[in-house]
Enzyme design. Structure first.
Site, PDB file in Angstrom:
ATOM      1  N   ARG A  84       1.087  -1.651  -0.276  1.00  0.00           N
ATOM      2  CA  ARG A  84      -0.136   0.363   0.140  1.00  0.00           C
ATOM      3  C   ARG A  84       1.097   1.239  -0.203  1.00  0.00           C
ATOM      4  NH1 ARG A  84       0.221   3.957   2.439  1.00  0.00           N
ATOM      5  NH2 ARG A  84      -0.261   2.705   4.396  1.00  0.00           N
ATOM      6  N   GLU A 110       4.057  10.485   7.544  1.00  0.00           N
ATOM      7  CA  GLU A 110       2.877  10.671   7.382  1.00  0.00           C
ATOM      8  C   GLU A 110       2.387  11.836   8.413  1.00  0.00           C
ATOM      9  OE1 GLU A 110       1.695  11.118   4.405  1.00  0.00           O
ATOM     10  OE2 GLU A 110       2.670   9.621   2.924  1.00  0.00           O
ATOM     11  N   THR A 152       3.609  11.822  12.417  1.00  0.00           N
ATOM     12  CA  THR A 152       3.309  11.044  14.111  1.00  0.00           C
ATOM     13  C   THR A 152       1.720  10.701  14.861  1.00  0.00           C
ATOM     14  OG1 THR A 152       4.038  12.032  15.444  1.00  0.00           O
ATOM     15  CG2 THR A 152       5.340  10.570  14.237  1.00  0.00           C
TER      16      THR A 152
END
Ligand SMILES: Cc1cc2nc3c(=O)[nH]c(=O)nc-3n(C[C@H](O)[C@H](O)[C@H](O)COP(=O)(O)OP(=O)(O)OC[C@H]3O[C@@H](n4cnc5c(N)ncnc54)[C@H](O)[C@@H]3O)c2cc1C
Lengths: 399, 249
Positions: free
Chosen positions: A101, A379, A381
């Protein structure tokens, strides 16, 4: 699809008939990716994870299905799906593995998206079809060794010369960094104190001065390449800059796209763990009865199902907001934070329910558990998203 | 090359089946429906045949209620050119279903009409051959390998202990076995394109026929297994149980 040849079939988790809230093509997209994961990813993922290598051989198949940048317009060779269908793709890919992903998120959300949003027409028509078809592989360089949660502090520079740009700096933790053929690099064109001078650059990785080295010793996201990138006097032509990028908000805008996908992806990982735990609980007999017949394991499963169902509804609504173009970045922060945390909990509880088998790669929960620690961290935390929400609530920045 | 594929919407093979209150049908509540898996091989073959020929048309026909439109669109998403829903209730009598298909296909100018070798919901294996008979064309069943040359068909059938090679001329009806090909997944672009492909709805009336389903029951629950021992030591116990309990020796 191809029922007779599939090794085993994942049938999803849908306790609230959420399928009825999806359109026929959203379901069709989900089912296609689900079958692809069953047939192509599941048979190889365990070995890839152990060996610490990304399953490169799957890239052409992913491209052929149209998984890269699937929510971008058809004129660039993309599928032109809505954002809910795009989210369902991420969910299904991460049901397989967070690393796969991640690959798709980077290619679509962090490389194709900035070119689409900030690029010139020439950049779009050149790069997007090549990235959609997997002919080019991209990476996104924002994080630096000393600037993680605070990317605005970056010290990578882009200096304008008479015929172009020269980039210098180091990027760290870059997914796909070593296998990428093109990198979107963020650098300051002005003073180091001026985060408004951050601009994006399209850097073919064959350019002299670009080197990438894989991070060794990862205990998480092992089926994904993570690299350190050195930029030493990387000379680029004038048109390498993304003309419409400007300031830290540009890369953050990309992160909003990728985080949106991660919110869906985390549900996929949680569904995989729940599914594994539920079936194991019914078949594993201890003290003369299935462990699923004990209250402790039932609570575990009930908690997982509850949290997954809540996340599904939350995220579907987020997708509808994104399609209506009213979604805000802090709404994405809430979903990323909630869902990834929820998935890490599910993975851990599933692993525990599985007893000793739970530590084996033949089962999936521990792989997901370890992977999700990266997802929890990248992206933005978990903590940073709390601070973003805190700022939204109070109007006061704590960072 | 003009190819028709007849496609049936069936319950997913992994669905847990519940018998309806009438005792003769399944309770469709919460059941996931999919294209009949054997029909998927037929769809793939039709698409591949047209791709190889470089020209022609592929058409999918399905008999059923409105929900079968979704099944048809899966076929369109894989790459079939257009779809026809024969809108009406099916019949347990395969002959009635075959009459419906034959009436639709007659005059369609098809070089080939493909069916799956069976539908996994009723295992009848009848509709394909009966349709061929009604159309007055040859039929080869359970095709596992196919070659076409100059209007002639050469098909391999996997029979018990060997392979039978049959030939016939076109037009013909073929029923397809698994292994003929690997059905492609509908691509995301295919799914979007399918929405724009023609899907015609034609109401049909299927006769009741002479064959009825009188009851439907689930197979008996499998009993839990038992481990009688390990290694060579377990052999005597196993043999004795196979004699006395299972009574297979
Ligand atoms: C597998 C993997 C792949 C990645 N891929 C990419 C990629 O493709 N491209 C890219 O640019 N980056 C990528 N990253 C980098 C990732 O985004 C950063 O690791 C992340 O932003 C955190 O930065 P850091 O590791 O420097 O942690 P730090 O920022 O040093 O944070 C350390 C800890 O301190 C906390 N913290 C930080 N600031 C505050 C504060 N103000 N208040 C309270 N707590 C705080 C954090 O929450 C964390 O717990 C990847 C990371 C990983 C692990």
């Amino acid at each position: 699809m191809a029922t007779a040849t599939a090794t085993s079939k994942f049938s999803g988790v849908d306790f609230y008939n959420i399928d009825s809230l999806l359109s026929e093509d959203e379901r069709a997209v989900r089912d296609t990716v689900r079958s692809w994961v069953d047939e192509h990813l599941m048979p190889v993922i365990g070995e890839c994870y152990i060996e610490g290598k990304f399953p490169k051989q799957l890239i052409p198949g992913m491209a052929e299905l149209g998984l890269f940048g699937a929510n971008l317009p058809e004129e660039y060779g993309c599928a032109g799906l809505n954002n809910v269908a795009y989210g369902l793709i991420m969910q299904e890919l991460e049901r397989g593995d967070s690393g796969i992903r991640s690959f798709a998120s980077v290619q679509g959300g962090l490389v194709m998206y900035p070119i689409f949003a900030f690029g010139s027409d020439a950049q779009k028509t050149y790069w997007l079809p090549r990235l959609a078809s997997g002919q080019e592989i991209g990476c996104f360089g924002l994080t630096e060794p000393d600037y993680g949660s605070n990317p605005g502090g970056m010290i990578t520079t882009a200096r304008e010369t008479k015929d172009g740009w020269v980039l210098n700096g180091t990027k760290m933790w870059i997914t796909n960094g070593s296998q990428a053929t093109v990198a979107v690099i963020w650098a300051k064109t002005g003073e180091l104190s001026d985060s408004k001078s951050i601009r994006g650059f399209i850097v073919p990785t064959s350019t002299k001065g670009y080197t990438a080295k894989d991070q060794k010793g990862k205990l998480s996201l092992r089926a994904s390449d993570t690299s350190e990138i050195h930029l030493e006097d990387v000379h680029l032509p004038k048109d390498a800059i993304l003309p419409k990028s400007g300031g830290l908000k540009s890369p953050l805008n990309c992160l909003t796209q990728a985080r949106y996908g991660i919110s869906w992806g985390a549900i996929g990982a949680a569904m995989a763990c729940y599914d594994e735990a539920a079936s194991y609980a019914k078949s594993r007999v201890m003290f003369g009865k299935p462990i699923g017949q004990t209250q402790i394991q039932q609570v575990r499963l009930a908690d997982m199902l509850t949290e997954i169902t809540k996340a599904q509804l939350l995220t579907l609504q987020l997708g509808r907001l994104k399609d209506a173009k009213t979604m805000t970045p802090s709404q994405v922060s809430l979903a990323k934070r909630n869902n990834v945390n929820m998935a890490t909990e599910c993975a851990r509880e599933a692993r525990r329910l599985l007893g000793a088998n739970g530590i084996l790669v033949e089962y999936h929960s521990m792989r997901h558990m370890a992977n999700l620690e990266s997802v929890y961290t990248y992206e933005g935390t978990h903590d940073m998203h709390a601070l973003i929400l805190g700022q939204e609530i109070t109007g006061l920045s704590a960072f | 090359m003009k190819v028709a594929v007849c496609l049936k919407r069936v319950p997913d093979t992994t669905t847990k089946i519940v018998i309806g209150s009438d005792g003769k049908s399944i309770d469709e509540n919460g059941v996931k429906f999919v294209p009949n898996p054997y029909d998927e091989y037929a769809l793939e073959e039709a698409i591949a045949l047209k791709e190889r020929a470089g020209a022609g048309e592929t058409v999918v026909y399905s008999l059923g209620g409105d929900s079968s439109q979704e099944t048809i669109r899966t076929a369109l998403a894989m790459g079939i050119d257009r779809g026809v829903l024969l809108q009406g209730a099916g019949s347990a009598d395969g002959f009635e279903v075959a009459k419906t298909f034959a009436a639709e296909l007659k005059g369609g100018g098809f070089d080939l009409v493909l069916f799956g070798k069976l539908a996994v919901d009723d295992y009848n294996m009848q509709v394909g051959p009966m349709t061929a008979e009604l159309l007055g064309v040859p039929c080869i069943t359970t095709v596992a390998h196919l070659t076409l040359a100059n209007g002639a068909i050469e098909a391999e059938r996997e029979i018990e202990g060997g392979i039978e090679v049959c030939t016939c001329s076109m037009p013909a009806v073929l029923t397809i076995d698994k292994g003929l090909n690997t059905p492609r997944l509908p691509s995301l672009k295919g799914i979007m394109a399918a929405k724009k492909k023609p899907l015609e709805v034609r109401p049909v009336h299927v006769g009741v026929g002479t064959l009825m389903v009188s009851s439907l029951t689930l197979p008996p629950e499998r009993l839990a297994g038992r481990i009688v021992g390990e290694g060579p030591d377990a052999v005597p116990a196993l043999v004795s149980l196979l004699r006395t309990e299972a009574k297979v020796l």
